[in-house]
Design a protein around this motif. Structure first.
Motif: not given
Ligand code: MLT
Length: 330
Positions: A32, A70, A88, A146, A190, A206-207, A232
């Motif tokens: 992120d 990730e 995640a 999410r 991601w 979706e997040n 999440w």
């Protein structure tokens, strides 16, 4: 006299001289950007790890997938080229199947319930993920549900969802859940999602709310539905071999720092989630709330559980984990 001068010089050096290098350097990666609660958690971990080890541990933070996707970084943590990460859970699950139990659709009803359940389950999870994946969870961050965003139409019912090109993280739980809703979801890493949305390869994803804000999805997405199917979660994880190389007192201090950093991150995330809703509305996004026919979504997704047990460490483990979570919330 010469001895006094020497002692004085040594004392001055200790006070003013260059800081001594830490005994252990932890390179921590996340996907992120620096406004996201994930980054705030990483910063808190850096601060606490230094404090609790009297400077013996230094944490270097690499946000925004700088060290790789990730999935690539989980692999790097396993082999030891990176030492820690906050990914995640969806992206950890392929390497440590038992962690996938936390992704079962509609497992948690609220964030508060998730916090108690996650903390209670941590020791048993670590017994499993250290063996399965060579990774250890110091704590588990939580960033609310999410939510589904898309650029095409308000999704108020299951019927509205049909035909949309929705990205899901590349794991069986997300894929099977969306399939249970009649969709053929698009699994994708991601790091590629923003560009794929921008180019119309995807209609939606979706997040959490905070991610929709910090990743600027409001520039390319219009509608939000609170589908509530998954909270999440993401572990602050460390490579097990690296962890065991540290002396016991340092291990203990690092574990404490990680656990407390995650608790801090959860609080920051809750504040940011409320602010993100206001922000996204101001940016013109339309927040639908929950689907009008939510029980149908729940019913369909829950039918996937028996099919998913094998991919989350087996039925016995899934049932144990659900029991621990329920017990923690009594
Ligand atoms: C994903 O959708 O792959 C993750 O939730 C992204 C993230 O780590 O925030």
């Amino acid at each position: 006299m010469r001895l006094r001068a020497l002692i004085g010089a040594v004392a001055m050096l200790a006070l003013c001289g260059p800081a001594l290098a830490a005994d252990f350097t932890i390179r921590l990666s996340h996907g992120d950007n620096e406004a996201n609660p994930t980054h705030l958690t990483a910063l808190k971990f850096k601060e606490l790890a230094k404090q609790y080890t009297n400077g013996r541990v230094d944490v270097l933070i690499f946000p925004s997938n700088q060290l790789g996707s990730e999935e690539e970084v989980v692999q790097a943590v396993r082999t030891g080229t990176v030492q820690a990460q906050i990914p995640a859970m969806a992206n950890v699950h392929p390497f440590a199947p038992s962690a996938g139990v936390l992704l079962l659709p509609y497992l948690f009803n609220t964030s508060a319930e998730a916090h108690k359940g996650l903390d209670a389950l941590l020791p048993q999870l670590n017994e499993r993920v250290t063996k399965e994946g060579g990774i250890r969870f110091l704590g588990i961050l939580e960033k609310d549900f999410r939510i589904l965003t898309n650029s095409k139409r308000p999704v108020k019912t299951l019927a509205d969802l049909q035909g949309l090109k929705i990205r899901v993280p590349p794991n069986q739980i997300s894929i099977k859940t969306f399939k249970s809703w009649g969709l053929d979801p698009i699994p994708m890493g991601w790091a590629e999602v923003f560009t794929a949305l921008q180019q119309g390869v995807l209609d939606g994803q979706e997040n959490p709310y905070t991610t929709a804000q910090t990743s600027k999805f409001y520039e390319i997405q219009k509608y939000i539905t609170e589908i509530h199917y998954q909270i999440w979660t993401g572990p602050l994880l460390i490579g097990e071999r690296f962890f065991q190389r540290m002396p016991p007192d340092v291990r203990e201090a690092v574990a404490k720092a990680g656990f407390e950093a995650v608790a801090y991150g959860r609080q920051e995330s809750a504040k940011q989630t409320e602010a993100a809703k206001v922000f996204l509305r101001e940016k013109g996004m339309i927040l639908q709330g929950a689907p009008e026919d939510e029980p149908k979504w729940q019913e369909a997704a829950r039918t996937t559980w028996p099919d998913l047990y094998a991919s989350v460490g087996g039925e016995a483990w899934a049932k144990t984990a659900v029991g621990v979570i329920e017990q923690a919330n009594k």
